[in-house]
Write a protein that holds these residues in place. Structure first.
Motif, PDB file in Angstrom:
ATOM      1  N   MET A  83       1.104  -1.050  -0.061  1.00  0.00           N
ATOM      2  CA  MET A  83      -0.031   0.027   0.129  1.00  0.00           C
ATOM      3  C   MET A  83       0.987   1.162  -0.016  1.00  0.00           C
ATOM      4  SD  MET A  83      -2.711   1.508   2.710  1.00  0.00           S
ATOM      5  CE  MET A  83      -4.201   0.448   2.271  1.00  0.00           C
ATOM      6  N   TYR A  84       0.668   2.032  -1.021  1.00  0.00           N
ATOM      7  CA  TYR A  84       1.300   3.372  -1.195  1.00  0.00           C
ATOM      8  C   TYR A  84       0.326   4.593  -0.831  1.00  0.00           C
ATOM      9  CZ  TYR A  84       5.755   1.159  -2.794  1.00  0.00           C
ATOM     10  OH  TYR A  84       7.028   0.358  -2.603  1.00  0.00           O
ATOM     11  N   ASN A  85       0.202   5.440  -0.200  1.00  0.00           N
ATOM     12  CA  ASN A  85      -0.745   6.377   0.147  1.00  0.00           C
ATOM     13  C   ASN A  85      -1.857   6.052  -0.154  1.00  0.00           C
ATOM     14  OD1 ASN A  85       1.612   8.172   0.690  1.00  0.00           O
ATOM     15  ND2 ASN A  85       1.945   8.115  -1.525  1.00  0.00           N
ATOM     16  N   PHE A  86      -2.568   4.778   0.616  1.00  0.00           N
ATOM     17  CA  PHE A  86      -3.676   4.276   0.439  1.00  0.00           C
ATOM     18  C   PHE A  86      -4.097   3.367  -0.850  1.00  0.00           C
ATOM     19  CE2 PHE A  86      -4.015   8.341   2.865  1.00  0.00           C
ATOM     20  CZ  PHE A  86      -3.840   7.940   4.038  1.00  0.00           C
ATOM     21  N   GLY A  87      -3.261   3.379  -1.684  1.00  0.00           N
ATOM     22  CA  GLY A  87      -3.323   2.592  -3.018  1.00  0.00           C
ATOM     23  C   GLY A  87      -2.172   1.543  -3.330  1.00  0.00           C
ATOM     24  N   ILE A  88      -2.211   1.593  -4.621  1.00  0.00           N
ATOM     25  CA  ILE A  88      -1.200   0.708  -5.294  1.00  0.00           C
ATOM     26  C   ILE A  88      -0.019   1.510  -5.641  1.00  0.00           C
ATOM     27  CG2 ILE A  88      -2.713  -1.267  -5.602  1.00  0.00           C
ATOM     28  CD1 ILE A  88      -2.611  -0.613  -8.678  1.00  0.00           C
ATOM     29  N   PRO A  89       1.218   0.812  -5.860  1.00  0.00           N
ATOM     30  CA  PRO A  89       2.177   1.764  -6.494  1.00  0.00           C
ATOM     31  C   PRO A  89       1.931   1.845  -7.996  1.00  0.00           C
ATOM     32  CG  PRO A  89       3.043  -0.307  -5.572  1.00  0.00           C
ATOM     33  CD  PRO A  89       1.581  -0.492  -5.397  1.00  0.00           C
ATOM     34  N   SER A  90       2.260   2.871  -8.528  1.00  0.00           N
ATOM     35  CA  SER A  90       2.124   3.431  -9.915  1.00  0.00           C
ATOM     36  C   SER A  90       2.799   2.327 -10.783  1.00  0.00           C
ATOM     37  CB  SER A  90       2.625   4.978 -10.290  1.00  0.00           C
ATOM     38  OG  SER A  90       4.069   4.589 -10.099  1.00  0.00           O
ATOM     39  N   GLN A  91       3.850   1.550 -10.485  1.00  0.00           N
ATOM     40  CA  GLN A  91       4.390   0.675 -11.372  1.00  0.00           C
ATOM     41  C   GLN A  91       3.528  -0.399 -11.588  1.00  0.00           C
ATOM     42  OE1 GLN A  91       6.120   2.325  -8.853  1.00  0.00           O
ATOM     43  NE2 GLN A  91       7.221   0.639  -7.693  1.00  0.00           N
ATOM     44  N   LEU A  92       2.674  -0.921 -10.424  1.00  0.00           N
ATOM     45  CA  LEU A  92       1.824  -1.968 -10.620  1.00  0.00           C
ATOM     46  C   LEU A  92       0.534  -1.218 -11.369  1.00  0.00           C
ATOM     47  CD1 LEU A  92       0.913  -4.813  -9.858  1.00  0.00           C
ATOM     48  CD2 LEU A  92       0.031  -3.732  -7.851  1.00  0.00           C
ATOM     49  N   LYS A  93       0.070  -0.432 -11.243  1.00  0.00           N
ATOM     50  CA  LYS A  93      -0.992   0.427 -11.987  1.00  0.00           C
ATOM     51  C   LYS A  93      -0.649   0.378 -13.286  1.00  0.00           C
ATOM     52  CE  LYS A  93      -4.846   2.846 -12.883  1.00  0.00           C
ATOM     53  NZ  LYS A  93      -4.786   3.065 -14.389  1.00  0.00           N
ATOM     54  N   ALA A  94       0.417   0.651 -13.892  1.00  0.00           N
ATOM     55  CA  ALA A  94       1.008   0.615 -15.316  1.00  0.00           C
ATOM     56  C   ALA A  94       1.037  -0.952 -15.958  1.00  0.00           C
ATOM     57  CB  ALA A  94       2.479   1.108 -15.588  1.00  0.00           C
ATOM     58  N   GLU A 114     -18.388  -7.322 -19.592  1.00  0.00           N
ATOM     59  CA  GLU A 114     -18.336  -8.719 -19.343  1.00  0.00           C
ATOM     60  C   GLU A 114     -16.773  -9.505 -19.378  1.00  0.00           C
ATOM     61  OE1 GLU A 114     -18.984 -13.112 -21.659  1.00  0.00           O
ATOM     62  OE2 GLU A 114     -19.734 -11.150 -22.421  1.00  0.00           O
ATOM     63  N   GLY A 115     -16.335  -9.812 -18.098  1.00  0.00           N
ATOM     64  CA  GLY A 115     -14.934 -10.066 -18.101  1.00  0.00           C
ATOM     65  C   GLY A 115     -14.411 -11.452 -19.019  1.00  0.00           C
ATOM     66  N   LEU A 116     -13.301 -11.393 -19.381  1.00  0.00           N
ATOM     67  CA  LEU A 116     -12.980 -12.754 -20.459  1.00  0.00           C
ATOM     68  C   LEU A 116     -12.079 -13.353 -19.920  1.00  0.00           C
ATOM     69  CD1 LEU A 116     -13.080 -10.418 -23.620  1.00  0.00           C
ATOM     70  CD2 LEU A 116     -15.067 -12.053 -22.846  1.00  0.00           C
ATOM     71  N   ALA A 117     -11.232 -12.950 -18.792  1.00  0.00           N
ATOM     72  CA  ALA A 117     -10.027 -13.639 -18.285  1.00  0.00           C
ATOM     73  C   ALA A 117     -10.482 -14.559 -16.912  1.00  0.00           C
ATOM     74  CB  ALA A 117      -9.122 -12.584 -17.739  1.00  0.00           C
ATOM     75  N   GLY A 118     -11.532 -15.039 -17.095  1.00  0.00           N
ATOM     76  CA  GLY A 118     -11.794 -15.994 -15.795  1.00  0.00           C
ATOM     77  C   GLY A 118     -11.073 -17.240 -15.782  1.00  0.00           C
ATOM     78  N   GLY A 119     -11.195 -17.889 -14.544  1.00  0.00           N
ATOM     79  CA  GLY A 119     -10.552 -19.253 -14.584  1.00  0.00           C
ATOM     80  C   GLY A 119      -9.124 -19.177 -14.049  1.00  0.00           C
ATOM     81  N   LYS A 120      -8.749 -17.875 -13.566  1.00  0.00           N
ATOM     82  CA  LYS A 120      -7.394 -17.461 -13.033  1.00  0.00           C
ATOM     83  C   LYS A 120      -7.431 -17.680 -11.631  1.00  0.00           C
ATOM     84  CE  LYS A 120      -5.723 -15.166 -16.953  1.00  0.00           C
ATOM     85  NZ  LYS A 120      -4.960 -16.566 -17.560  1.00  0.00           N
ATOM     86  N   ARG A 121      -6.494 -17.894 -10.986  1.00  0.00           N
ATOM     87  CA  ARG A 121      -6.436 -17.748  -9.572  1.00  0.00           C
ATOM     88  C   ARG A 121      -5.228 -16.684  -9.309  1.00  0.00           C
ATOM     89  NH1 ARG A 121      -3.658 -21.950  -5.131  1.00  0.00           N
ATOM     90  NH2 ARG A 121      -4.643 -21.013  -3.435  1.00  0.00           N
ATOM     91  N   VAL A 122      -5.785 -15.562  -8.668  1.00  0.00           N
ATOM     92  CA  VAL A 122      -4.745 -14.587  -8.222  1.00  0.00           C
ATOM     93  C   VAL A 122      -4.726 -14.569  -6.778  1.00  0.00           C
ATOM     94  CG1 VAL A 122      -4.498 -12.109  -8.482  1.00  0.00           C
ATOM     95  CG2 VAL A 122      -5.747 -13.087 -10.294  1.00  0.00           C
ATOM     96  N   ILE A 123      -3.420 -14.317  -6.355  1.00  0.00           N
ATOM     97  CA  ILE A 123      -2.734 -14.301  -4.860  1.00  0.00           C
ATOM     98  C   ILE A 123      -2.073 -12.942  -4.976  1.00  0.00           C
ATOM     99  CG2 ILE A 123      -1.762 -15.429  -3.074  1.00  0.00           C
ATOM    100  CD1 ILE A 123      -1.972 -18.273  -4.546  1.00  0.00           C
ATOM    101  N   ILE A 124      -2.578 -12.252  -3.872  1.00  0.00           N
ATOM    102  CA  ILE A 124      -1.941 -10.677  -3.593  1.00  0.00           C
ATOM    103  C   ILE A 124      -1.443 -10.737  -2.223  1.00  0.00           C
ATOM    104  CG2 ILE A 124      -2.417  -8.503  -3.893  1.00  0.00           C
ATOM    105  CD1 ILE A 124      -4.846  -8.961  -5.684  1.00  0.00           C
ATOM    106  N   ALA A 125       0.011 -10.448  -2.263  1.00  0.00           N
ATOM    107  CA  ALA A 125       0.702 -10.135  -1.086  1.00  0.00           C
ATOM    108  C   ALA A 125       0.360  -8.728  -0.726  1.00  0.00           C
ATOM    109  CB  ALA A 125       2.099 -10.461  -0.952  1.00  0.00           C
ATOM    110  N   SER A 126      -0.374  -8.390   0.242  1.00  0.00           N
ATOM    111  CA  SER A 126      -0.769  -7.072   0.531  1.00  0.00           C
ATOM    112  C   SER A 126      -0.029  -6.443   1.718  1.00  0.00           C
ATOM    113  CB  SER A 126      -2.193  -7.071   0.848  1.00  0.00           C
ATOM    114  OG  SER A 126      -2.456  -5.860   1.399  1.00  0.00           O
ATOM    115  N   SER A 127       0.713  -5.579   1.681  1.00  0.00           N
ATOM    116  CA  SER A 127       1.431  -5.050   3.127  1.00  0.00           C
ATOM    117  C   SER A 127       1.120  -3.640   3.039  1.00  0.00           C
ATOM    118  CB  SER A 127       3.153  -5.323   2.567  1.00  0.00           C
ATOM    119  OG  SER A 127       3.494  -4.394   1.563  1.00  0.00           O
ATOM    120  N   ARG A 128       0.933  -3.371   4.527  1.00  0.00           N
ATOM    121  CA  ARG A 128       0.370  -2.034   4.873  1.00  0.00           C
ATOM    122  C   ARG A 128       1.288  -1.661   5.903  1.00  0.00           C
ATOM    123  NH1 ARG A 128      -5.140  -2.850   4.434  1.00  0.00           N
ATOM    124  NH2 ARG A 128      -6.087  -3.546   2.691  1.00  0.00           N
ATOM    125  N   GLY A 129       1.677  -0.401   6.144  1.00  0.00           N
ATOM    126  CA  GLY A 129       2.201   0.040   7.452  1.00  0.00           C
ATOM    127  C   GLY A 129       1.231   0.267   8.614  1.00  0.00           C
TER     128      GLY A 129
END
Length: 196
Positions: A83-94, A114-129
């Protein structure tokens, strides 16, 4: 299983999200007979921010297409998202701007998007101060809510968070946060192992 591993923290060896993604990938590999891993460090090699470039031979367009194809080919995506300033890093947004592509990962139809990328598993490591999962600061969490929304928009409903928060609130809260995150990683099971 094809695994895409994305890190976005600018903190290098001091990054908790990087430590967590490495541990997540290792855990998934332990539970999977054949896991190929494609890795990108978006802080070390940042993507240019999206612009409407029309020339298909432009290196930026070629790189963006490569990122999209790797994402589409992946079965599991592991993302380090501090978490950078309550959001995500700009490089991840890019990077997200390269994978949220009309006609590829979503489309608009008579009933709306309509989403077309279903069927995937996404695991996010979320770190916050601080502490944002609950309590008064929860309204300032635009990190996890955004990530759930954008992946849901492109059709991915299997989004899991391994969270370490309170990292800047002292040694004891940090140690507890890391212990909790490691326990969550230990409970991750590869899709193939779930099906067995």
């Amino acid at each position: 299983m094809k695994l895409l591993h994305i890190d976005s923290s600018a903190l290098g060896g001091y990054s908790v999200s990087r430590q967590l993604t490495a541990d997540i990938v290792a855990e998934l590999q332990r539970n999977t007979a054949a896991a190929s891993v494609q890795y990108h460090d978006l802080a070390a090699k940042p993507l240019p921010h999206w612009t409407p470039v029309a020339d298909a031979s432009d290196p930026v367009v070629v790189l963006g297409n490569q990122m999209l194809e790797e994402f589409l080919a992946a079965d599991v995506v592991v993302i380090g998202a501090p978490m950078y300033n309550f959001g995500i890093p700009s490089q991840l947004k890019a990077w997200i701007d390269r994978i949220a592509v009309a006609g590829k990962t979503f489309r608009y139809g008579a009933n709306g998007p309509e989403g077309l990328a279903g069927g995937k598993r996404v695991i996010i490591a979320s770190s916050r101060g601080g502490m944002y999962a609950s309590g008064p600061a929860a309204v300032m969490d635009f990190q996890e809510s955004y990530l759930r929304t954008v992946f849901g928009f492109i059709g991915i409903t299997n989004v899991e968070f391994v969270r370490a928060e309170g990292l800047n609130m002292g040694d004891e809260p940090k140690a507890l946060a890391l212990q909790s995150a490691q326990a969550a990683i230990g409970s991750l099971i590869a899709p193939e192992a779930k099906a067995a």
